[in-house]
Design an enzyme around this catalytic site. Structure first.
Site, mmCIF file in Angstrom:
data_model
loop_
_atom_site.group_PDB
_atom_site.id
_atom_site.type_symbol
_atom_site.label_atom_id
_atom_site.label_comp_id
_atom_site.label_asym_id
_atom_site.label_seq_id
_atom_site.Cartn_x
_atom_site.Cartn_y
_atom_site.Cartn_z
ATOM 1 N N CYS A 47 -114.655 -12.273 91.051
ATOM 2 C CA CYS A 47 -114.046 -13.384 91.427
ATOM 3 C C CYS A 47 -112.647 -13.178 92.005
ATOM 4 O O CYS A 47 -112.065 -13.918 92.865
ATOM 5 C CB CYS A 47 -114.016 -14.623 90.394
ATOM 6 S SG CYS A 47 -115.522 -15.255 90.140
ATOM 7 N N ASN A 65 -118.077 -22.780 91.896
ATOM 8 C CA ASN A 65 -117.292 -21.343 91.878
ATOM 9 C C ASN A 65 -118.273 -20.518 92.810
ATOM 10 O O ASN A 65 -119.509 -20.310 92.508
ATOM 11 C CB ASN A 65 -117.456 -21.005 90.481
ATOM 12 C CG ASN A 65 -116.682 -19.493 90.183
ATOM 13 O OD1 ASN A 65 -116.501 -18.979 91.063
ATOM 14 N ND2 ASN A 65 -116.664 -19.253 89.230
ATOM 15 N N HIS A 105 -108.227 -19.278 92.557
ATOM 16 C CA HIS A 105 -109.603 -19.257 92.685
ATOM 17 C C HIS A 105 -110.173 -20.444 92.034
ATOM 18 O O HIS A 105 -109.683 -20.963 90.951
ATOM 19 C CB HIS A 105 -110.159 -17.969 91.655
ATOM 20 C CG HIS A 105 -111.556 -18.118 91.453
ATOM 21 N ND1 HIS A 105 -112.460 -18.172 92.384
ATOM 22 C CD2 HIS A 105 -112.218 -17.761 90.047
ATOM 23 C CE1 HIS A 105 -113.659 -18.245 91.787
ATOM 24 N NE2 HIS A 105 -113.334 -17.978 90.443
HETATM 25 O O1 UT7 Z 1 -114.852 -17.397 87.998
HETATM 26 C C1 UT7 Z 1 -115.021 -16.579 86.936
HETATM 27 C C2 UT7 Z 1 -114.147 -17.299 85.640
HETATM 28 N N1 UT7 Z 1 -115.246 -18.062 85.099
HETATM 29 C C3 UT7 Z 1 -114.480 -18.954 84.436
HETATM 30 O O2 UT7 Z 1 -113.430 -19.145 84.709
HETATM 31 C C4 UT7 Z 1 -115.385 -20.218 83.821
HETATM 32 C C5 UT7 Z 1 -114.651 -20.354 82.429
HETATM 33 N N2 UT7 Z 1 -115.097 -21.191 81.539
HETATM 34 C C6 UT7 Z 1 -115.447 -22.355 81.718
HETATM 35 O O3 UT7 Z 1 -115.126 -23.029 82.726
HETATM 36 C C7 UT7 Z 1 -115.867 -23.222 80.531
HETATM 37 O O4 UT7 Z 1 -115.726 -22.563 79.360
HETATM 38 C C8 UT7 Z 1 -117.305 -23.906 80.776
HETATM 39 C C9 UT7 Z 1 -117.355 -25.036 81.830
HETATM 40 C C10 UT7 Z 1 -118.030 -22.885 81.030
HETATM 41 C C11 UT7 Z 1 -117.895 -24.491 79.603
HETATM 42 O O5 UT7 Z 1 -116.954 -25.591 78.994
HETATM 43 P P1 UT7 Z 1 -116.420 -25.863 77.591
HETATM 44 O O6 UT7 Z 1 -115.519 -27.074 77.701
HETATM 45 O O7 UT7 Z 1 -115.648 -24.433 77.494
HETATM 46 O O8 UT7 Z 1 -117.566 -25.864 77.035
HETATM 47 P P2 UT7 Z 1 -118.415 -24.960 75.510
HETATM 48 O O9 UT7 Z 1 -118.807 -23.666 76.104
HETATM 49 O O10 UT7 Z 1 -117.300 -24.922 74.660
HETATM 50 O O11 UT7 Z 1 -119.577 -26.020 75.365
HETATM 51 C C12 UT7 Z 1 -119.293 -27.508 74.549
HETATM 52 C C13 UT7 Z 1 -120.626 -28.031 74.535
HETATM 53 C C14 UT7 Z 1 -121.447 -27.183 73.852
HETATM 54 O O12 UT7 Z 1 -122.393 -28.072 72.940
HETATM 55 P P3 UT7 Z 1 -122.124 -27.788 71.308
HETATM 56 O O13 UT7 Z 1 -122.303 -26.695 70.790
HETATM 57 O O14 UT7 Z 1 -120.622 -28.336 71.273
HETATM 58 O O15 UT7 Z 1 -122.900 -29.010 70.781
HETATM 59 C C15 UT7 Z 1 -122.531 -26.478 74.752
HETATM 60 O O16 UT7 Z 1 -123.743 -26.498 74.544
HETATM 61 O O17 UT7 Z 1 -121.193 -28.351 75.779
HETATM 62 C C16 UT7 Z 1 -122.560 -27.873 75.872
HETATM 63 N N3 UT7 Z 1 -122.784 -27.584 77.294
HETATM 64 C C17 UT7 Z 1 -123.541 -28.439 78.029
HETATM 65 N N4 UT7 Z 1 -123.627 -29.640 77.886
HETATM 66 C C18 UT7 Z 1 -124.132 -30.506 78.955
HETATM 67 C C19 UT7 Z 1 -122.600 -26.299 77.769
HETATM 68 N N5 UT7 Z 1 -123.247 -26.609 79.114
HETATM 69 C C20 UT7 Z 1 -123.444 -27.772 79.172
HETATM 70 C C21 UT7 Z 1 -124.141 -28.563 80.344
HETATM 71 N N6 UT7 Z 1 -124.367 -29.892 80.279
HETATM 72 N N7 UT7 Z 1 -124.072 -27.758 81.636
#
Ligand code: UT7
Length: 359
Positions: free
Chosen positions: A111, A278, A248
């Site tokens: 990225c 992204n 980004h």
């Molecule tokens: O470009 C390169 C750099 N990339 C990035 O910068 C991405 C960085 N990371 C992020 O943007 C975020 O961490 C994400 C968008 C990937 C995830 O968001 P989050 O708020 O960190 O969520 P999480 O991974 O902590 O997951 C929270 C919950 C989980 O459920 P439980 O375990 O709390 O029951 C996940 O299973 O959200 C769930 N979850 C979803 N639910 C519905 C994860 N993906 C989804 C989804 N729909 N698509």
């Protein structure tokens, strides 16, 4: 002293849209979750290849600069999704745009790739090693989206953006920059199985985006904010001088937190993640192009660019815009036509990938 000003800009977004509501039919997710946690509403899915999108964005940037493909000395293509490993996709772009016998090289810093490529192109122009450099960021990340992983599948999209660098006697272009990496964290954002390791301990073809989202998120916010502050200081500027932050586009919450860490209000931050998701190395040149088109950039604007991604890598730059914000000309370059919808494309891609894993 010679500078390397941006004299042309262009973008290419494939027409097929995949909306959050489409993902609701593909996996256990909701528009509410995706919008609330990422800011993404929809993304584009390419039928064409990375080099096709790069070539269209490149031709549009050349037209905006008022130069022809023959004028280009070097094509630098930032991508982590090249059409093939060999040859580099930049050589395919050189042929597709008809850039004489210009040099052509791919840069992979995930990225952060576009800023890396911009720093390299700038150094070559300033050193007198090249006069006109076409710097492109292009990605077809839908190739590596795995529909069985809802935490990554909803994040990424396809597209390309490009700029032309030319020598300038007046201060314009990159005024300061920083490139960094932390390879110890290679595994927290990765696409395995596509390189030499595949034959040692992986399954050839078993390639998909894998990410520890929360870890990447935390590091992105602190690293992007701090790197942006350092390039600002290196350029001898302070916060009041910043006309626009073009970060980004990985997650609207990362962008907001980075801006807050820097102390910039949202009126000085450019965001288009809602429309494209992204697009990795393509996100900054697409955003820059849209910022000019929307009148968010004026002659002499001081713009902070900052990115973070797989590697882990990061990059930041203080970009001073040149005199011209109107394109000299327009290009009629288009992608090869396709009638497939975003849903059809992503389903077909998943079937092909799963077949290759099974095979
Ligand atoms: O470009 C390169 C750099 N990339 C990035 O910068 C991405 C960085 N990371 C992020 O943007 C975020 O961490 C994400 C968008 C990937 C995830 O968001 P989050 O708020 O960190 O969520 P999480 O991974 O902590 O997951 C929270 C919950 C989980 O459920 P439980 O375990 O709390 O029951 C996940 O299973 O959200 C769930 N979850 C979803 N639910 C519905 C994860 N993906 C989804 C989804 N729909 N698509």
């Amino acid at each position: 002293m010679s500078y390397a000003a941006i004299t042309g800009w262009g973008k290419c977004l494939p027409p097929a849209v995949l909306a959050n509501s489409d993902f609701e039919t593909l996996m256990d997710t909701t528009d509410e979750w995706i919008t609330g946690r990422t800011g993404i509403k929809e993304r584009r899915i390419a039928a064409a290849e990375t080099s096709d999108m790069a070539a269209v964005a490149g031709r549009r940037a050349l037209a905006a600069a008022g130069i022809t493909p023959d004028d280009v000395d070097l094509v630098i293509l930032a991508t982590c999704t090249p059409d093939r490993l060999v040859p580099g996709a930049a050589a395919m772009v050189q042929e597709k745009i008809g850039a004489g016998s210009a040099g052509a090289v791919d840069v992979n810093a995930a990225c952060s790739g576009f800023i890396y490529a911009l720093v390299m192109g700038t150094a070559l122009v300033r050193a007198g090693s090249a006069d006109r450099v076409l710097v492109i960021g292009a990605e077809k990340l839908s190739t590596w989206i795995d529909l069985r992983d809802r935490s990554t599948a909803v994040l990424f999209g396809d597209g390309a953006g490009a700029v032309v660098l030319e020598p300038s006697d007046v201060p314009a272009g990159l005024m300061a920059s920083e490139l960094g990496s932390d390879g110890a964290l290679a595994d927290i954002l990765t696409v395995k199985g596509s390189g030499t390791e595949a034959l040692v301990d992986g399954t050839p073809g078993d390639t998909r985006i894998e990410m520890e989202g929360r870890e990447v998120f935390k590091r992105a916010v602190t690293t992007m904010g701090d790197a942006a502050a350092r390039v600002l200081a290196a350029a001898g500027l302070d916060l009041a001088d910043v006309d626009l932050l073009v970060p980004h586009q990985a997650n609207a919450r990362i962008i907001d937190a980075t801006a807050r860490r820097l102390g910039l209000g949202e009126e000085r931050v450019f965001t288009n993640i809602g429309s494209y998701g992204n697009t990795s190395a393509a996100s900054i040149p697409i955003a820059l192009t849209e910022a000019v088109e929307q009148g968010r950039i004026a002659p002499g604007s001081d713009i902070v660019l900052v990115a973070f991604g797989g590697g882990l890598t990061w990059a930041a730059g203080l970009l001073r815009w040149g005199e011209r914000i109107e394109p000299v000309g327009e290009s009629s370059a288009m992608l090869p036509s396709s009638t497939e919808s975003g849903m059809e494309l992503i389903r077909r891609r998943q079937r092909a990938r799963e077949a290759s894993w099974d095979g």
